[in-house]
Design an enzyme around this catalytic site. Structure first.
Site, PDB file in Angstrom:
ATOM      1  CG  ASP A  15      -1.962   0.839   1.006  1.00 41.48           C
ATOM      2  OD1 ASP A  15      -2.277   1.537  -0.419  1.00 41.48           O
ATOM      3  OD2 ASP A  15      -2.610   1.613   2.450  1.00 41.48           O
ATOM      4  CG  HIS A  32       0.146   1.715  -8.687  1.00 36.63           C
ATOM      5  ND1 HIS A  32      -0.693   1.924  -7.658  1.00 36.63           N
ATOM      6  CD2 HIS A  32      -1.231   2.482  -8.933  1.00 36.63           C
ATOM      7  CE1 HIS A  32      -1.598   1.734  -7.350  1.00 36.63           C
ATOM      8  NE2 HIS A  32      -1.814   2.231  -8.144  1.00 36.63           N
ATOM      9  CG  LEU A 126       9.375 -17.145  -3.198  1.00 38.65           C
ATOM     10  CD1 LEU A 126       9.599 -16.515  -2.323  1.00 38.65           C
ATOM     11  CD2 LEU A 126      10.099 -15.181  -4.273  1.00 38.65           C
TER      12      LEU A 126
HETATM   13  C1  IPE Z   1      -5.386  -2.464  -0.085  1.00 34.63           C
HETATM   14  O1  IPE Z   1      -4.749  -1.169  -0.444  1.00 34.63           O
HETATM   15  C2  IPE Z   1      -5.613  -3.122  -1.228  1.00 34.63           C
HETATM   16  C3  IPE Z   1      -4.259  -3.227  -2.160  1.00 34.63           C
HETATM   17  C4  IPE Z   1      -2.557  -3.097  -1.263  1.00 34.63           C
HETATM   18  C5  IPE Z   1      -3.733  -4.621  -3.333  1.00 34.63           C
HETATM   19  P1  IPE Z   1      -6.402  -0.365  -0.608  1.00 34.63           P
HETATM   20  O2  IPE Z   1      -5.652   1.002  -0.815  1.00 34.63           O
HETATM   21  O3  IPE Z   1      -7.086  -0.770  -1.524  1.00 34.63           O
HETATM   22  O4  IPE Z   1      -6.991  -0.022   1.268  1.00 34.63           O
HETATM   23  P2  IPE Z   1      -7.771   0.993   1.838  1.00 34.63           P
HETATM   24  O5  IPE Z   1      -8.491   1.326   0.342  1.00 34.63           O
HETATM   25  O6  IPE Z   1      -7.020   1.954   1.848  1.00 34.63           O
HETATM   26  O7  IPE Z   1      -8.441   0.143   3.013  1.00 34.63           O
HETATM   27  C1  IPE Z   2      -1.627   0.301  -2.938  1.00 33.20           C
HETATM   28  O1  IPE Z   2      -1.476   1.584  -3.900  1.00 33.20           O
HETATM   29  C2  IPE Z   2      -1.368  -0.530  -4.671  1.00 33.20           C
HETATM   30  C3  IPE Z   2      -2.716  -0.907  -5.666  1.00 33.20           C
HETATM   31  C4  IPE Z   2      -3.987  -0.307  -4.005  1.00 33.20           C
HETATM   32  C5  IPE Z   2      -3.066  -1.340  -6.611  1.00 33.20           C
HETATM   33  P1  IPE Z   2      -2.716   2.762  -3.366  1.00 33.20           P
HETATM   34  O2  IPE Z   2      -3.002   2.918  -4.804  1.00 33.20           O
HETATM   35  O3  IPE Z   2      -3.697   1.851  -2.352  1.00 33.20           O
HETATM   36  O4  IPE Z   2      -1.443   3.488  -2.656  1.00 33.20           O
HETATM   37  P2  IPE Z   2      -2.148   5.374  -2.153  1.00 33.20           P
HETATM   38  O5  IPE Z   2      -3.302   4.391  -0.792  1.00 33.20           O
HETATM   39  O6  IPE Z   2      -3.653   5.131  -2.176  1.00 33.20           O
HETATM   40  O7  IPE Z   2      -1.133   6.295  -1.307  1.00 33.20           O
HETATM   41 MG    MG Z   3      -4.197   2.342  -0.420  1.00 37.08          MG
END
Ligand code: IPE
Ligand code: IPE
Ligand code: MG
Length: 234
Positions: A15, A32, A126
């Site tokens: 995240d 990303h 792995l």
């Molecule tokens: C969880 O992160 C999903 C992934 C890392 C793929 P999100 O960014 O979607 O989660 P919330 O919305 O903060 O709970």
């Molecule tokens: C996690 O990073 C990756 C995915 C959910 C695919 P985010 O895109 O949720 O990044 P933030 O949480 O908005 O910073």
């Molecule tokens: Mg996120």
């Protein structure tokens, strides 16, 4: 670091990509993209540390609610990663598996994932488990429906486990969520019953082998009792 108390299965909620990018005045998709670089580092680090299972949350069932451009961008990055990494995965003896409903994904991505799983199926060092269009509630409901349609009369915990995407994986010992959020966001809810949690503030694109080592050191200090009594910390 003690090498005799390594987690067998590490799971990562990757995240913070978006916030990392916005802080730098860049589009979310750049975050990303850099997140994929982080992922490659961590896969290597797991091999070096002799960690046997790595699960990662790449796209959740709830992430469809993001703008189409971002969703397509993430899918493109996963596809590129798979297409560009097959030789590396075979060289490093990495077996790719997935959890999540692949049927809703764009055909090219779905085929790429099916192909890479097939091409790496005999690798052993792995097990790299990619959570894509994954949600733990959907996983549990899917398991229940398959159990019903198979006519199972009595469902044990073992039977239920066998119907999860993770039927061939041990439960995660250590779940790490990057970016400082302290929630699971629908990740491995059944499997996390006795997992240890670690929540570094680091956004995923900055996550390094050093961050992983810190997490493992913290894990090694935990006393896992599984409902029993305290064990001597060896
Ligand atoms: C969880 O992160 C999903 C992934 C890392 C793929 P999100 O960014 O979607 O989660 P919330 O919305 O903060 O709970
Ligand atoms: C996690 O990073 C990756 C995915 C959910 C695919 P985010 O895109 O949720 O990044 P933030 O949480 O908005 O910073
Ligand atoms: Mg996120």
């Amino acid at each position: 670091m003690k090498i005799n108390k390594l987690p067998t299965h590490v799971a990562m909620i990757m995240d913070g990509n978006g916030r990392w990018a916005l802080k730098r005045g860049k589009p979310r998709l750049f975050g990303h993209k850099m997140g994929v670089e982080s992922l490659k580092r961590i896969v290597r680090a797991c091999i070096e540390l002799n960690i046997k299972y790595l699960s990662v949350y790449a796209f959740s069932t709830e992430n469809w609610s993001r703008p189409k451009e971002e969703v397509d961008g993430i899918f493109g990055l996963v596809e590129d990663l798979c297409n560009n990494s097959l030789d590396k995965f075979n060289e490093l003896d990495i077996k790719v598996v997935t959890m999540g409903d692949l049927s809703r994904l764009p055909n090219t991505l779905k085929n790429t994932l099916v192909d890479i799983k097939e091409a790496t199926k005999n690798n052993k060092s792995l097990i790299f488990n990619i959570g894509i269009n994954y949600g733990a509630r959907a996983e549990i409901v899917r398991a229940v429906n398959n159990i019903i349609s198979d006519g199972v009369q009595e469902c044990t915990e073992q039977t239920f486990h066998n119907y999860l995407y993770t039927a061939d994986l041990p439960d995660p010992d250590l779940i790490i969520r990057a970016s400082g959020e302290k929630r699971l966001s629908n990740f491995m809810l059944y499997q996390c019953a006795y997992s240890e949690f670690y929540f570094p503030k680091t956004h995923w694109p900055d996550f390094s082998k050093k961050t992983l080592l810190k997490a493992i050191k913290a894990y090694q200090k935990r006393n896992r009792r599984f409902g029993g009594l305290k064990q001597e910390n060896k």
